[in-house]
Design a protein around this motif. Structure first.
Motif, PDB file in Angstrom:
ATOM      1  N   ASP A 352       0.832  -1.194   0.000  1.00 29.53           N
ATOM      2  CA  ASP A 352       0.000   0.000   0.000  1.00 29.53           C
ATOM      3  C   ASP A 352       0.865   1.242   0.000  1.00 29.53           C
ATOM      4  O   ASP A 352       0.447   2.297   0.443  1.00 29.53           O
ATOM      5  N   ASN A 382      -5.400   6.667  -3.820  1.00 30.09           N
ATOM      6  CA  ASN A 382      -6.152   7.080  -2.651  1.00 30.09           C
ATOM      7  C   ASN A 382      -6.165   8.592  -2.656  1.00 30.09           C
ATOM      8  O   ASN A 382      -5.113   9.229  -2.568  1.00 30.09           O
ATOM      9  N   GLU A 383      -7.328   9.190  -2.812  1.00 30.14           N
ATOM     10  CA  GLU A 383      -7.367  10.638  -2.996  1.00 30.14           C
ATOM     11  C   GLU A 383      -6.955  11.399  -1.737  1.00 30.14           C
ATOM     12  O   GLU A 383      -6.351  12.466  -1.824  1.00 30.14           O
ATOM     13  N   GLU A 384      -7.262  10.798  -0.564  1.00 30.73           N
ATOM     14  CA  GLU A 384      -6.844  11.457   0.682  1.00 30.73           C
ATOM     15  C   GLU A 384      -5.323  11.506   0.733  1.00 30.73           C
ATOM     16  O   GLU A 384      -4.707  12.496   1.106  1.00 30.73           O
ATOM     17  N   TRP A 385      -4.728  10.396   0.356  1.00 29.29           N
ATOM     18  CA  TRP A 385      -3.279  10.263   0.352  1.00 29.29           C
ATOM     19  C   TRP A 385      -2.658  11.284  -0.607  1.00 29.29           C
ATOM     20  O   TRP A 385      -1.651  11.921  -0.308  1.00 29.29           O
ATOM     21  N   LEU A 388      -2.792  14.628   1.057  1.00 33.28           N
ATOM     22  CA  LEU A 388      -1.931  14.799   2.230  1.00 33.28           C
ATOM     23  C   LEU A 388      -0.447  14.755   1.872  1.00 33.28           C
ATOM     24  O   LEU A 388       0.342  15.506   2.431  1.00 33.28           O
ATOM     25  N   LEU A 418      -9.748   0.286  -7.804  1.00 29.18           N
ATOM     26  CA  LEU A 418     -10.233   1.292  -6.866  1.00 29.18           C
ATOM     27  C   LEU A 418     -11.533   0.928  -6.209  1.00 29.18           C
ATOM     28  O   LEU A 418     -12.321   0.153  -6.737  1.00 29.18           O
ATOM     29  N   LEU A 423     -14.349   7.022  -8.029  1.00 29.38           N
ATOM     30  CA  LEU A 423     -12.916   7.135  -7.930  1.00 29.38           C
ATOM     31  C   LEU A 423     -12.276   6.578  -9.195  1.00 29.38           C
ATOM     32  O   LEU A 423     -11.347   7.153  -9.757  1.00 29.38           O
TER      33      LEU A 423
ATOM     34  N   PHE B 143      -4.845   2.120   8.377  1.00 26.92           N
ATOM     35  CA  PHE B 143      -3.839   3.185   8.506  1.00 26.92           C
ATOM     36  C   PHE B 143      -3.751   4.084   7.274  1.00 26.92           C
ATOM     37  O   PHE B 143      -2.849   4.880   7.149  1.00 26.92           O
ATOM     38  N   SER B 144      -4.669   3.891   6.320  1.00 27.14           N
ATOM     39  CA  SER B 144      -4.805   4.867   5.234  1.00 27.14           C
ATOM     40  C   SER B 144      -6.034   5.704   5.547  1.00 27.14           C
ATOM     41  O   SER B 144      -6.995   5.203   6.122  1.00 27.14           O
ATOM     42  N   PRO B 145      -6.013   6.956   5.163  1.00 26.29           N
ATOM     43  CA  PRO B 145      -7.155   7.814   5.503  1.00 26.29           C
ATOM     44  C   PRO B 145      -8.350   7.552   4.566  1.00 26.29           C
ATOM     45  O   PRO B 145      -8.165   7.356   3.365  1.00 26.29           O
ATOM     46  N   TYR B 146      -9.523   7.533   5.120  1.00 25.78           N
ATOM     47  CA  TYR B 146     -10.751   7.350   4.340  1.00 25.78           C
ATOM     48  C   TYR B 146     -11.769   8.412   4.707  1.00 25.78           C
ATOM     49  O   TYR B 146     -11.718   8.971   5.808  1.00 25.78           O
ATOM     50  N   ARG B 147     -12.708   8.642   3.794  1.00 26.11           N
ATOM     51  CA  ARG B 147     -13.772   9.620   4.079  1.00 26.11           C
ATOM     52  C   ARG B 147     -15.060   8.886   4.435  1.00 26.11           C
ATOM     53  O   ARG B 147     -15.519   8.033   3.680  1.00 26.11           O
ATOM     54  N   LYS B 150     -18.034   8.131   2.100  1.00 29.64           N
ATOM     55  CA  LYS B 150     -17.996   7.069   1.102  1.00 29.64           C
ATOM     56  C   LYS B 150     -18.318   5.704   1.707  1.00 29.64           C
ATOM     57  O   LYS B 150     -18.224   4.690   1.020  1.00 29.64           O
ATOM     58  N   ASN B 168     -11.490  -1.989  -0.600  1.00 29.12           N
ATOM     59  CA  ASN B 168     -12.130  -1.713  -1.887  1.00 29.12           C
ATOM     60  C   ASN B 168     -13.551  -2.260  -1.933  1.00 29.12           C
ATOM     61  O   ASN B 168     -14.472  -1.574  -2.365  1.00 29.12           O
ATOM     62  N   HIS B 172     -17.030  -0.270  -2.521  1.00 28.62           N
ATOM     63  CA  HIS B 172     -17.943  -0.645  -3.611  1.00 28.62           C
ATOM     64  C   HIS B 172     -19.345  -0.922  -3.062  1.00 28.62           C
ATOM     65  O   HIS B 172     -20.346  -0.457  -3.605  1.00 28.62           O
ATOM     66  N   PHE B 278     -14.440  -9.052  -7.663  1.00 22.94           N
ATOM     67  CA  PHE B 278     -15.305  -8.050  -7.043  1.00 22.94           C
ATOM     68  C   PHE B 278     -16.668  -7.944  -7.666  1.00 22.94           C
ATOM     69  O   PHE B 278     -17.688  -7.855  -6.992  1.00 22.94           O
TER      70      PHE B 278
END
Lengths: 697, 697
Positions: A352, A382-385, A388, A418, A423, B143-147, B150, B168, B172, B278
């Motif tokens: 990641d 990752n759009e947040e990533w 930041l 994604l 996204l 540990f990755s930021p998410y909103r 979503k 992911n 989805h 998926f």
């Protein structure tokens, strides 16, 4: 055909200024798409539209016209066509529906229309068609309104029996940054049809890829031959796959060669990419827009362990291999990796982490590795990533991926992996080259395009081959014709002899001579005894076959029993055949397909072909290469190749039989079906023998 | 397990205020998702973060803690866990990577960690895992930021060996308006694994559907048994499908039962929905969120001729039927249709016309038609059209479709059929219930969910069945064990006898008695002669089988030849067996799968099973219902049912053999593989005979 797509002066007939008028939408579309020719609105009620007159009749238009788009009620279409003829227009597009597709009795209306067009030498597309589009000059004739911003000019031209599908696919292709060139929805195709358009698109320098949506294939043979000779990839969605042919099959061969199995085989041999839906079509077209794969060896780089495993699974499922990376590349990569938590293999699991310059470096190196035919790259984003940390990194990566395939022979196949569609969409927009949506769609398309490319490299014979003994065969068939026969059995063996196909030792006994047989010196006991005649086509079922007759005495008894058997009174004679138990049983046959014409079939004998559907077919004529390839494609091929230490069988000889039956079918249209069932194939060098042969005329 | 998802007081260990710190992202996520418990940041360098202290050690936190999330370098993890133990924390989630998955020598580090956790009675998820999430209380530990916008709370809980896939898929599912409940990425699963979590989710009232992504199945048996007894649908993406087992197969059965074929069969029998990607997972979950189909009869309404034909094709491909509509419904529809250009059939082709109130009326009527199990509706949407004409029509339709499945037992399955993704997205947003993206994905999911639902209705025996003659079998196995045998041949027939499975007439001749055989009165010529012994497992290959021996004289000669044969010097004895040529050959076998334990196999004999892969397997024990179902699922079943007018064979008897072999495998773990090959099955009522039997211990 060209004038349909490049008119200088077009008329749209059936326009009014009412809000529900569909013709008006066409005028709106022509403005929206910036048609470079001139166009006039025509409508009985006249009036004005967008500051231009609506002419009450096409005859009122003060200048010459070369294309008319007609959208008036079905009953009025022949009269409107008449006026177009008087006006000297040579090309019509007729969108109007409600002809024979609605009510069979409207067939008469279609005939009127055809008569008018013939009178004036007019050609037309439709009726009951949605659209003709040419993105080059803005000719945009669908009667639903569209926004030009959603349409991109591109290399794909579309021929479709469904307007909706043509429009949807065009927009999908535009959205995926590929775009469309010309579109023709052909509707009831009373005059111009898919084959006319296919020829035009094959010759059209602007068209690089052809997609067709077809619900039937009335000119299948021509389509097949054009595809065999084509230098452009052709994709066909042939829908309507349920078997609609109600013809009764007489032979085994015919019952195997159902409509759809023939379509499948013919497309495969011709290198036509058969697709079943939009997604598959779009994925294949994307793949065709990349540099072609030269082999099946992939280098993969994927997001996380899961992505890597999925890439490896899909590669395996579709026949691709993932060679181990050379040590120096691994060293280079491991040295630069920051986190030191992931072992490098193929696929590379980049975790990641977003060391995007390292990704670019790795992709560039992977493309240049010897023995790598394509690079697959599954990107995480990752759009947040990005907000930041990596403000410029992703844009740099996206710019790289937008251009990467412009300059290399080894494609880099990109799939944004994604968490949601929005996204995916945003990444899809930022990479200006086509990218794939799903990992399985991507690998599936890779395989399909590769298989079709390989099939197209094998040249197919199109011309009917010459048979030196044709006159002999002709005589047999004509004799049978004169006698009104529709079924041949012992005469069939004569045809095989003329084709130099060897038949089991046998002796024909006429019914009247049935008592005399014992004077004949049969030297090859044990024998089989078979009743002959049209009603004996399925002779086993009526007691018309006796096997393993060991001597003259038994033969005498068997013959007497058959002569006396009530079920066999129509027998024209009897065949005494040597019993052959050696070798492996196969069936070879030919059939005249209502769509594709002559086809040949090879299958493993008896229950294999029935229960396990183990057969291969091809459109005749086939050459030895294709015949051999058909044999090799049988699931039971190992049985022929030499099973469990057994001797390899005479595949060359069997290939010759297939090829000769194919030549026979191609030369003699009066033969409807032929079944050689069984043929026993012996070890290499020892040939094969036909044990039973039936011919239906 | 519950405390992993419902902690009151959590600590995040490994946090700093540096921009590249991953631990900080977890704090951000907990704020973003509004975690309802308390949480503290812990990091060696201390300091402040978002106005709260970062504690240098977990021991510095002034209150009790019940969950710690650890994200420090791998080398430090055991020490950090030690401190957590001292603090009295009972649950750890360890995200840190770089353990044995990176370098085998890091195994030691994992053992340290396990020892510490054992000392304090701590349970942990991970290491090398991305996340634990509970949407109910906002526990959001990736540990990755998410909103949070979503993410939607929903009925699906996820267990995944890949963090990326879990994240992911969650997004989805949220995007498709289904949502997620709890998520656990299990990483190296040193302590808590998929089976622990599956049990928890099966009991968790908030979880209605369970999805698992697994790369291996070390506790496959338990998972299988739990799924057989489960009352919730379970979907599993089992990746890593290439066959990685390097064990050598001794028997035929074992070579058929590769890792993945066993997985496939076990999942199918247990009613687990196996997905490969998926898209398939999402489509199946959408389908599971609708009222279940009670049968396979569909009413379809589709956009345009193309859409209708495609719907009919997909219905046919997936085993659904489209019954003709009753006359009164057709009359109703035709009366109201405005354009009068389209004939009404099933599927209804509603053309490019937008009479949306008519659509709603038709859908409502179709749901209530007798004999309709589901309604499929392929919507067209054109935004220009909406602007120009149908300003309220589409919103009314979308509102209707958002609610339609709340109040009926007959599902209305909706698929927006649109020209581009953006447009699809906009319709997807406006209908608040899940809708499908592709027609083939939708029909495929319909079939998969229906098949799994049907499989779940058949109860599976889990308990090991009793064998009345178990002591006899035990004695045979123990004797063999004492003699150090790993292969049984003639002793195997003793086991069959104890199982009441009939064996061909035979007589055992010890090597030392080989000369004496001619005094034995064999009454059943012709016979076969077979050499016995461990090296004779593949006796045909070494000349250890002679067939069709017609009398005592020939037997004498054959026996003498075998005794003299150099390849057969290790033979322990010889078996004289009656030749049986009647009946159809099958193979029945059992194998101990490394993952699922005992499995049984039934296949059609010889080349069928080899070349055509015509076999079925199931996890043992199986009952008669499953045994019969396995036989019926063979492609060659028609051969057994009575082929071409032949008598039906004794399928009941064959089912009993399968069931008894399954019982044997379930009861005697020392049996590794058993092959009854061939078994000859006779006409109904006449049973079957085992001709050859091999047992590997």
């Amino acid at each position: 055909m060209k004038k349909f797509f490049y008119p200088d002066h077009a008329a749209i007939i059936g326009v009014s200024d009412k809000s529900s008028n569909l013709g008006k939408n066409i005028i709106i579309n022509l403005m929206e798409f910036g048609f470079t020719g001139s166009y006039e609105a025509v409508g009985r009620e006249g009036g004005m539209l967008f500051d231009k007159p609506i002419y009450p009749s096409v005859l009122d238009v003060p200048h010459e016209l070369d294309l008319a788009m007609i959208l008036v009620r079905a009953e009025l279409v022949p009269d409107v066509a008449e006026m177009c003829g008087q006006k000297g227009i040579k090309r019509l597009v007729i969108s109007t529906g409600g002809f024979s597709e609605y009510r069979p009795e409207r067939k008469a209306l279609e005939e009127n229309l055809l008569a008018v067009c013939q009178k004036y030498g007019m050609r037309f597309i439709g009726p009951n068609c949605l659209a003709v589009v040419n993105m080059e000059n803005g000719l945009f004739l669908p009667f639903s309104p569209y926004r030009s911003a959603k349409w991109k000019k591109g290399p794909v031209s579309i021929i479709s029996q469904s307007g909706g599908i043509a429009m949807n696919l065009s927009q999908h292709l535009s959205h995926h940054k590929i775009g469309v060139g010309k579109v023709a929805s052909i509707g009831n195709k009373l005059n111009v049809d898919e084959v006319d358009l296919l020829q035009f698109f094959l010759d059209d320098p602007e068209t690089k890829i052809i997609y067709m949506y077809l619900e039937g294939l009335p000119r299948a043979r021509e389509l097949y031959e054009m595809a065999c000779a084509a230098d452009k990839p052709i994709l066909i969605h042939k829908s309507n796959t349920s078997d609609t042919s109600h013809e009764i099959s007489h032979s085994h061969t015919a019952s195997l060669a159902s409509d759809d199995t023939v379509v499948e085989a013919a497309f495969r041999h011709a290198g036509i990419i058969r697709v079943q839906n939009f997604e598959e079509a779009i994925d294949c077209i994307k793949m065709l827009s990349l540099p072609p794969l030269k082999g099946n060896r992939l280098a993969c780089m994927a997001c996380g362990g899961g992505g890597s495993v999925m890439a490896a699974d899909e590669a395996g499922r579709n026949g691709f291999t993932l060679p181990a990376f050379p040590r120096d590349f691994l060293d280079w990569l491991e040295e630069r990796g920051r986190a030191k938590v992931i072992t490098v293999t193929n696929p590379i699991d980049y975790g990641d982490l977003y060391e995007l310059d390292l990704h670019i470096g790795a992709l560039e190196r992977m493309r240049q590795l010897p023995g790598i035919d394509a690079v697959f790259y599954d990107i995480c984003y990752n759009e947040e990533w990005e907000k930041l940390v990596l403000s410029e990194g992703f844009q740099m990566l996206f710019d790289y991926l937008s251009r990467v395939n412009e300059s290399s022979e080894v494609p880099v196949i990109v799939r944004p992996n994604l968490g949601d569609l929005e996204l995916w969409e945003s990444v899809n927009r930022r990479i200006t080259a086509p990218v794939f949506e799903t990992i399985q769609g991507c690998f599936h398309a890779m395989r399909k395009v590769r298989e079709a490319t390989q099939a197209r490299r094998i040249s197919k014979p199109i011309a009917t081959p010459t048979i030196s003994t044709a006159p002999t065969i002709d005589t047999i068939l004509q004799d049978a014709g004169r006698q009104g026969k529709t079924f041949l059995d012992h005469e069939g063996y004569g045809i095989l002899k003329a084709l130099n196909i060897s038949v089991v030792k046998q002796q024909l006994v006429q019914r009247k001579d049935a008592d005399a047989v014992f004077e004949t010196n049969i030297s090859y006991y044990p024998v089989a005894l078979k009743a002959l005649g049209a009603e004996m086509a399925h002779k086993t079922d009526v007691g018309g076959v006796r096997l393993n007759i060991r001597d003259e005495k038994e033969l005498s008894a068997a013959m007497a029993a058959m002569v006396a058997d009530e079920r066999l009174t129509s027998a024209s004679g009897y065949l005494v055949q040597e019993m052959v138990n050696e070798g492996v049983e196969v069936i070879v046959g030919g059939k005249r397909d209502p769509q594709f014409g002559p086809v040949v079939v090879i299958g493993l004998g008896g229950i294999f072909v029935e229960l396990f559907a183990d057969f291969q077919l091809a459109v005749a004529p086939v050459d030895m290469t294709t015949a051999r390839h058909m044999i090799q494609s049988l699931k039971g091929y190992p049985l022929l190749k030499g099973y469990r230490g057994g001797a390899p069988l005479d595949i060359d000889f069997l290939s010759k039989i297939i090829q000769r039956i194919s030549d026979l079918m191609a030369n003699f249209p009066s033969i409807r079906e032929i079944d050689l069932n069984p043929v026993r194939v012996f070890p290499q060098g020892e040939g094969a023998l036909v044990i039973d042969c039936k011919v239906f005329l």
